[in-house]
Design an enzyme around this catalytic site. Structure first.
Site, PDB file in Angstrom:
ATOM      1  N   GLY A  98      10.794 -41.759 -21.504  1.00  0.00           N
ATOM      2  CA  GLY A  98      11.177 -43.070 -21.739  1.00  0.00           C
ATOM      3  C   GLY A  98      11.615 -43.888 -21.272  1.00  0.00           C
ATOM      4  N   ASP A 130      -1.889 -35.769 -26.084  1.00  0.00           N
ATOM      5  CA  ASP A 130      -1.814 -37.747 -26.021  1.00  0.00           C
ATOM      6  C   ASP A 130      -2.721 -38.519 -25.350  1.00  0.00           C
ATOM      7  OD1 ASP A 130      -0.865 -36.750 -23.710  1.00  0.00           O
ATOM      8  OD2 ASP A 130       0.791 -37.912 -24.689  1.00  0.00           O
ATOM      9  N   HIS A 165       0.577 -37.553 -20.971  1.00  0.00           N
ATOM     10  CA  HIS A 165       0.488 -36.812 -19.905  1.00  0.00           C
ATOM     11  C   HIS A 165      -0.231 -35.552 -19.264  1.00  0.00           C
ATOM     12  CE1 HIS A 165       3.879 -38.907 -22.940  1.00  0.00           C
ATOM     13  NE2 HIS A 165       4.547 -39.245 -21.258  1.00  0.00           N
TER      14      HIS A 165
END
Length: 214
Positions: free
Chosen positions: A76, A185, A188
């Site tokens: 993040g 996703d 990644h």
């Protein structure tokens, strides 16, 4: 000019002694390699044994020197987050730092100029601590628009040229858009993708180690 066989042997012997001393020193004191990035290097969605730090460590098992790979990447993180914690990270005294930040800046549509300023400051701090910096680049998708892509993609080669850094143009080479190398996703890297990153990154780290010798 003819160089005698005696001089050649002397030069070879001296070179071997230097290599022995270098590798011997780092066998007792491992070369500290720091991964300084976000979730792409932190190991998001993977076990500790599958992350990039662990995979790189395995890649160095057959070398004559030992390494200690420090996972200083945080999921993040933006370039601003990275800058805010760089002074603390310097406490580990890394010999080599792989910097790869900016992906989250891009996903949030942040001004590339701000990203470049933050990365510039991070690189400067590591340079001042005598760490060898390897800059791993990121690339914006076409969906961000052509103007944004040009500005963002240009950040990394410009900084690499400015500071004469070891430059890996794209961390996700052979991984981005390759579903077999990505987690569910599609952002990644999965275990297979991490192996590819480690393999691609390995020669750049070897170049960094070579610079330590000079």
């Amino acid at each position: 000019m003819i160089i005698s066989k005696k001089l050649k042997l002397k030069a070879l012997f001296t070179g071997l002694i230097c290599i022995f001393l270098f590798t011997g020193a780092y066998a007792a004191n491992p070369i500290k390699i720091m991964l300084y990035g976000d979730s792409l290097m932190a190991g998001y969605g993977l076990s500790q044994n599958e992350n990039l730090a662990s995979e790189l460590t395995r890649n160095f098992e057959d070398n004559n020197f030992t390494v200690s790979v420090i996972n200083a990447s945080i999921s993040g993180n933006t370039s601003k987050n990275g800058l805010s914690r760089v002074d603390w990270s310097l406490g580990d005294k890394p010999n080599i730092v792989v910097v790869c930040l900016g992906a989250n800046d891009m996903l949030r549509g942040l001004n590339p100029l701000l990203t470049m300023e933050n990365l510039d400051s991070i690189i400067t701090k590591f340079n001042q601590s005598n760490s060898i910096v390897i800059l791993a680049g990121m690339q914006s998708p076409e969906s961000m628009g052509p103007d944004y892509k040009i500005k963002f993609d240009g950040i990394y080669p410009k900084l690499a040229a400015k500071y004469d850094l070891i430059f890996m143009p794209f961390l996700l080479k052979d991984i981005a858009l390759e579903k077999k190398n990505l987690q569910a996703d599609y952002k990644h890297p999965n275990k297979r993708g991490i192996k590819i990153i480690a393999s691609n990154l390995y020669p750049y780290i070897l170049e960094g180690i070579n610079r330590l010798e000079k």
